[in-house]
Design a protein around this motif. Structure first.
Motif, PDB file in Angstrom:
ATOM      1  N   ALA A  26       0.827  -1.208   0.000  1.00  0.00           N
ATOM      2  CA  ALA A  26       0.000   0.000   0.000  1.00  0.00           C
ATOM      3  C   ALA A  26       0.859   1.256   0.000  1.00  0.00           C
ATOM      4  O   ALA A  26       0.545   2.251  -0.664  1.00  0.00           O
ATOM      5  CB  ALA A  26      -0.935  -0.007   1.201  1.00  0.00           C
ATOM      6  N   SER A  27       1.983   1.225   0.744  1.00  0.00           N
ATOM      7  CA  SER A  27       2.845   2.408   0.813  1.00  0.00           C
ATOM      8  C   SER A  27       3.505   2.702  -0.528  1.00  0.00           C
ATOM      9  O   SER A  27       3.676   3.870  -0.908  1.00  0.00           O
ATOM     10  CB  SER A  27       3.909   2.221   1.892  1.00  0.00           C
ATOM     11  OG  SER A  27       4.710   1.077   1.621  1.00  0.00           O
ATOM     12  N   LEU A  28       3.868   1.644  -1.278  1.00  0.00           N
ATOM     13  CA  LEU A  28       4.470   1.862  -2.592  1.00  0.00           C
ATOM     14  C   LEU A  28       3.432   2.351  -3.600  1.00  0.00           C
ATOM     15  O   LEU A  28       3.726   3.213  -4.437  1.00  0.00           O
ATOM     16  CB  LEU A  28       5.114   0.570  -3.097  1.00  0.00           C
ATOM     17  CG  LEU A  28       6.549   0.302  -2.644  1.00  0.00           C
ATOM     18  CD1 LEU A  28       6.980  -1.098  -3.057  1.00  0.00           C
ATOM     19  CD2 LEU A  28       7.501   1.335  -3.218  1.00  0.00           C
ATOM     20  N   LEU A  29       2.229   1.818  -3.515  1.00  0.00           N
ATOM     21  CA  LEU A  29       1.159   2.319  -4.387  1.00  0.00           C
ATOM     22  C   LEU A  29       0.957   3.813  -4.155  1.00  0.00           C
ATOM     23  O   LEU A  29       0.828   4.593  -5.110  1.00  0.00           O
ATOM     24  CB  LEU A  29      -0.134   1.563  -4.116  1.00  0.00           C
ATOM     25  CG  LEU A  29      -0.162   0.076  -4.503  1.00  0.00           C
ATOM     26  CD1 LEU A  29      -1.442  -0.573  -4.004  1.00  0.00           C
ATOM     27  CD2 LEU A  29      -0.026  -0.104  -6.009  1.00  0.00           C
ATOM     28  N   ASP A  30       0.953   4.197  -2.892  1.00  0.00           N
ATOM     29  CA  ASP A  30       0.774   5.610  -2.560  1.00  0.00           C
ATOM     30  C   ASP A  30       1.929   6.443  -3.096  1.00  0.00           C
ATOM     31  O   ASP A  30       1.718   7.526  -3.662  1.00  0.00           O
ATOM     32  CB  ASP A  30       0.655   5.770  -1.046  1.00  0.00           C
ATOM     33  CG  ASP A  30       0.413   7.206  -0.632  1.00  0.00           C
ATOM     34  OD1 ASP A  30      -0.649   7.760  -0.990  1.00  0.00           O
ATOM     35  OD2 ASP A  30       1.299   7.786   0.033  1.00  0.00           O
ATOM     36  N   ALA A  31       3.151   5.937  -2.942  1.00  0.00           N
ATOM     37  CA  ALA A  31       4.326   6.668  -3.430  1.00  0.00           C
ATOM     38  C   ALA A  31       4.293   6.830  -4.947  1.00  0.00           C
ATOM     39  O   ALA A  31       4.813   7.814  -5.483  1.00  0.00           O
ATOM     40  CB  ALA A  31       5.601   5.945  -3.001  1.00  0.00           C
ATOM     41  N   TRP A  32       3.672   5.892  -5.625  1.00  0.00           N
ATOM     42  CA  TRP A  32       3.557   5.962  -7.082  1.00  0.00           C
ATOM     43  C   TRP A  32       2.332   6.759  -7.522  1.00  0.00           C
ATOM     44  O   TRP A  32       2.087   6.910  -8.719  1.00  0.00           O
ATOM     45  CB  TRP A  32       3.456   4.552  -7.659  1.00  0.00           C
ATOM     46  CG  TRP A  32       4.739   3.803  -7.755  1.00  0.00           C
ATOM     47  CD1 TRP A  32       5.831   3.873  -6.927  1.00  0.00           C
ATOM     48  CD2 TRP A  32       5.061   2.826  -8.751  1.00  0.00           C
ATOM     49  NE1 TRP A  32       6.808   3.011  -7.334  1.00  0.00           N
ATOM     50  CE2 TRP A  32       6.359   2.354  -8.464  1.00  0.00           C
ATOM     51  CE3 TRP A  32       4.372   2.304  -9.839  1.00  0.00           C
ATOM     52  CZ2 TRP A  32       6.994   1.383  -9.242  1.00  0.00           C
ATOM     53  CZ3 TRP A  32       4.996   1.334 -10.611  1.00  0.00           C
ATOM     54  CH2 TRP A  32       6.295   0.882 -10.319  1.00  0.00           C
ATOM     55  N   GLY A  33       1.541   7.242  -6.573  1.00  0.00           N
ATOM     56  CA  GLY A  33       0.328   7.974  -6.913  1.00  0.00           C
ATOM     57  C   GLY A  33      -0.795   7.088  -7.394  1.00  0.00           C
ATOM     58  O   GLY A  33      -1.671   7.547  -8.147  1.00  0.00           O
ATOM     59  N   LEU A  34      -0.803   5.836  -6.939  1.00  0.00           N
ATOM     60  CA  LEU A  34      -1.819   4.875  -7.365  1.00  0.00           C
ATOM     61  C   LEU A  34      -2.755   4.550  -6.211  1.00  0.00           C
ATOM     62  O   LEU A  34      -2.361   4.578  -5.048  1.00  0.00           O
ATOM     63  CB  LEU A  34      -1.153   3.577  -7.849  1.00  0.00           C
ATOM     64  CG  LEU A  34      -0.300   3.685  -9.119  1.00  0.00           C
ATOM     65  CD1 LEU A  34       0.463   2.385  -9.357  1.00  0.00           C
ATOM     66  CD2 LEU A  34      -1.172   4.014 -10.326  1.00  0.00           C
ATOM     67  N   PRO A  35      -4.001   4.203  -6.515  1.00  0.00           N
ATOM     68  CA  PRO A  35      -4.936   3.838  -5.448  1.00  0.00           C
ATOM     69  C   PRO A  35      -4.621   2.447  -4.902  1.00  0.00           C
ATOM     70  O   PRO A  35      -4.088   1.588  -5.606  1.00  0.00           O
ATOM     71  CB  PRO A  35      -6.291   3.849  -6.161  1.00  0.00           C
ATOM     72  CG  PRO A  35      -5.970   3.532  -7.580  1.00  0.00           C
ATOM     73  CD  PRO A  35      -4.639   4.190  -7.858  1.00  0.00           C
ATOM     74  N   ASP A  36      -4.960   2.236  -3.630  1.00  0.00           N
ATOM     75  CA  ASP A  36      -4.795   0.921  -3.021  1.00  0.00           C
ATOM     76  C   ASP A  36      -6.025   0.088  -3.389  1.00  0.00           C
ATOM     77  O   ASP A  36      -6.949  -0.105  -2.603  1.00  0.00           O
ATOM     78  CB  ASP A  36      -4.657   1.054  -1.504  1.00  0.00           C
ATOM     79  CG  ASP A  36      -4.388  -0.284  -0.829  1.00  0.00           C
ATOM     80  OD1 ASP A  36      -4.106  -1.260  -1.551  1.00  0.00           O
ATOM     81  OD2 ASP A  36      -4.467  -0.346   0.415  1.00  0.00           O
ATOM     82  N   SER A  37      -6.006  -0.386  -4.627  1.00  0.00           N
ATOM     83  CA  SER A  37      -7.136  -1.127  -5.188  1.00  0.00           C
ATOM     84  C   SER A  37      -6.593  -2.137  -6.187  1.00  0.00           C
ATOM     85  O   SER A  37      -5.400  -2.127  -6.526  1.00  0.00           O
ATOM     86  CB  SER A  37      -8.094  -0.177  -5.909  1.00  0.00           C
ATOM     87  OG  SER A  37      -7.448   0.400  -7.054  1.00  0.00           O
ATOM     88  N   ALA A  38      -7.456  -3.003  -6.679  1.00  0.00           N
ATOM     89  CA  ALA A  38      -7.036  -3.982  -7.675  1.00  0.00           C
ATOM     90  C   ALA A  38      -6.483  -3.292  -8.920  1.00  0.00           C
ATOM     91  O   ALA A  38      -5.483  -3.738  -9.496  1.00  0.00           O
ATOM     92  CB  ALA A  38      -8.195  -4.895  -8.044  1.00  0.00           C
ATOM     93  N   GLU A  39      -7.111  -2.192  -9.330  1.00  0.00           N
ATOM     94  CA  GLU A  39      -6.621  -1.481 -10.507  1.00  0.00           C
ATOM     95  C   GLU A  39      -5.271  -0.836 -10.239  1.00  0.00           C
ATOM     96  O   GLU A  39      -4.395  -0.816 -11.111  1.00  0.00           O
ATOM     97  CB  GLU A  39      -7.632  -0.435 -10.953  1.00  0.00           C
ATOM     98  CG  GLU A  39      -7.205   0.366 -12.179  1.00  0.00           C
ATOM     99  CD  GLU A  39      -6.884  -0.486 -13.404  1.00  0.00           C
ATOM    100  OE1 GLU A  39      -6.130   0.016 -14.283  1.00  0.00           O
ATOM    101  OE2 GLU A  39      -7.376  -1.626 -13.518  1.00  0.00           O
ATOM    102  N   GLY A  40      -5.080  -0.325  -9.029  1.00  0.00           N
ATOM    103  CA  GLY A  40      -3.775   0.235  -8.674  1.00  0.00           C
ATOM    104  C   GLY A  40      -2.693  -0.827  -8.709  1.00  0.00           C
ATOM    105  O   GLY A  40      -1.587  -0.595  -9.227  1.00  0.00           O
ATOM    106  N   VAL A  41      -2.999  -1.995  -8.156  1.00  0.00           N
ATOM    107  CA  VAL A  41      -2.050  -3.109  -8.173  1.00  0.00           C
ATOM    108  C   VAL A  41      -1.745  -3.527  -9.608  1.00  0.00           C
ATOM    109  O   VAL A  41      -0.583  -3.776  -9.969  1.00  0.00           O
ATOM    110  CB  VAL A  41      -2.622  -4.285  -7.355  1.00  0.00           C
ATOM    111  CG1 VAL A  41      -1.852  -5.571  -7.639  1.00  0.00           C
ATOM    112  CG2 VAL A  41      -2.595  -3.969  -5.871  1.00  0.00           C
ATOM    113  N   ARG A  42      -2.776  -3.578 -10.436  1.00  0.00           N
ATOM    114  CA  ARG A  42      -2.587  -3.969 -11.830  1.00  0.00           C
ATOM    115  C   ARG A  42      -1.673  -2.989 -12.550  1.00  0.00           C
ATOM    116  O   ARG A  42      -0.725  -3.396 -13.247  1.00  0.00           O
ATOM    117  CB  ARG A  42      -3.941  -4.052 -12.527  1.00  0.00           C
ATOM    118  CG  ARG A  42      -3.883  -4.362 -14.010  1.00  0.00           C
ATOM    119  CD  ARG A  42      -5.272  -4.399 -14.629  1.00  0.00           C
ATOM    120  NE  ARG A  42      -5.193  -4.663 -16.055  1.00  0.00           N
ATOM    121  CZ  ARG A  42      -4.993  -3.721 -16.974  1.00  0.00           C
ATOM    122  NH1 ARG A  42      -4.875  -2.438 -16.601  1.00  0.00           N
ATOM    123  NH2 ARG A  42      -4.928  -4.042 -18.252  1.00  0.00           N
TER     124      ARG A  42
END
Length: 289
Positions: A26-42
């Motif tokens: 979750a912290s890396l998704l946030d750092a990349w400006g991505l949501p903590d969601s399946a689409e963000g992970v994708r």
């Protein structure tokens, strides 16, 4: 497919001994400006694959970070596996499965069967219900040209209580695991075996690069395994040439160094990720000489 050990040895020779972990915390998704969601992970995972696919020996998606988003997250993991096939990059699915009987058989079917959308090139597994409980995975991996990485000597502080324990014969649990992997590889690499003449067997171990002299103290002969050694902790995580010599000794040529945050922190720019992976591969290669 050619046996996994042979394919991995060729990939390491071409690209260097690096496996890039795909761990969408979750912290890396946030750092990349991505949501903590399946689409963000994708989006995170496919950006990594775009950057390093065809340029590193292997990638290692951590299944838990995909599974936490349910079926859509698992679908994203399937896309990573497919991207590995498309780019010619070996995919080690880091799911650490381990069970008994038909349940272990079902896990093997999910992650090692030809045609399964979750079947990469190798799977991490846990032997702590007894190495023999992994037989369905060992058998299917060898039958389909895939591989396994079996947890043996991990760097987490809780690991030694189990892995360093000795049986009535004075043999450490980790040594029993290593000996069992060696037996599987000996059969695969024997004259007439499916991987005869290959530099590595397909049943590898997970051995932390920061465990110091634990293997030597426990009598674990890593070189005798004749399989790949997946090693978290190389480079930025603390293990340099001296530490690697202490941990792996004569088995250094079999080490596949795993780096996750050290590479992923360079994202989301694909060029920066690519440069970070190249630097990590060069550093790992230099440290393992």
């Amino acid at each position: 497919m050619r046996p996994f050990g042979a394919r991995l040895a060729a990939a390491m020779a071409e690209h260097g001994p690096l496996c890039v972990g795909i761990d969408p915390h979750a912290s890396l998704l946030d750092a990349w400006g991505l949501p903590d969601s399946a689409e963000g992970v994708r989006r995170f995972a496919l950006t990594v694959m775009e950057a390093v696919g065809g340029r590193v020996a292997a990638v290692k998606p951590q299944a838990a970070f995909f599974e936490r988003h349910g079926s859509a997250g698992v679908a994203a993991l399937e896309e990573v596996v497919a991207a590995g096939r498309e780019t010619g990059t070996l995919v080690v699915v880091d799911a650490k499965r381990g069970d008994i009987g038909s349940t272990m058989g079902a896990y093997a079917d999910a992650f090692l069967r030809d045609g399964s959308p979750l079947a990469g090139d190798a799977l991490t597994v846990s032997p702590y219900l007894g190495f023999g409980s992994l037989a369905p995975a060992v058998d299917l991996a060898l039958a389909t040209g895939r591989g396994l990485f079996v947890l043996a000597l991990t760097s987490n502080p809780e690991g030694p209580a189990v892995q360093h324990a000795r049986d009535a014969d004075g043999v450490a649990v980790a040594d029993r695991v290593a000996r069992s992997a060696a037996e599987a590889n000996a059969a695969e690499l024997a004259p007439g075996g499916p991987a005869a003449g290959a530099p590595l067997g397909s049943i590898g171990l997970v051995v932390g690069a920061t465990i110091g002299d634990a293997a030597a103290r426990l009598g674990v002969d890593l070189a005798a395994v004749r399989g790949p050694l997946l090693a978290p902790g190389v480079g930025a995580q603390g293990a340099g040439p001296a530490e690697l010599a202490a941990v792996f000794g004569d088995a250094r040529s079999a080490v596949l160094a795993s780096s996750s945050r050290g590479v992923l922190a360079a994202g989301p720019d694909a060029r920066a990720l690519r440069d970070a992976a190249r630097a990590a591969a060069d550093a790992a290669g230099a440290a393992l000489r």
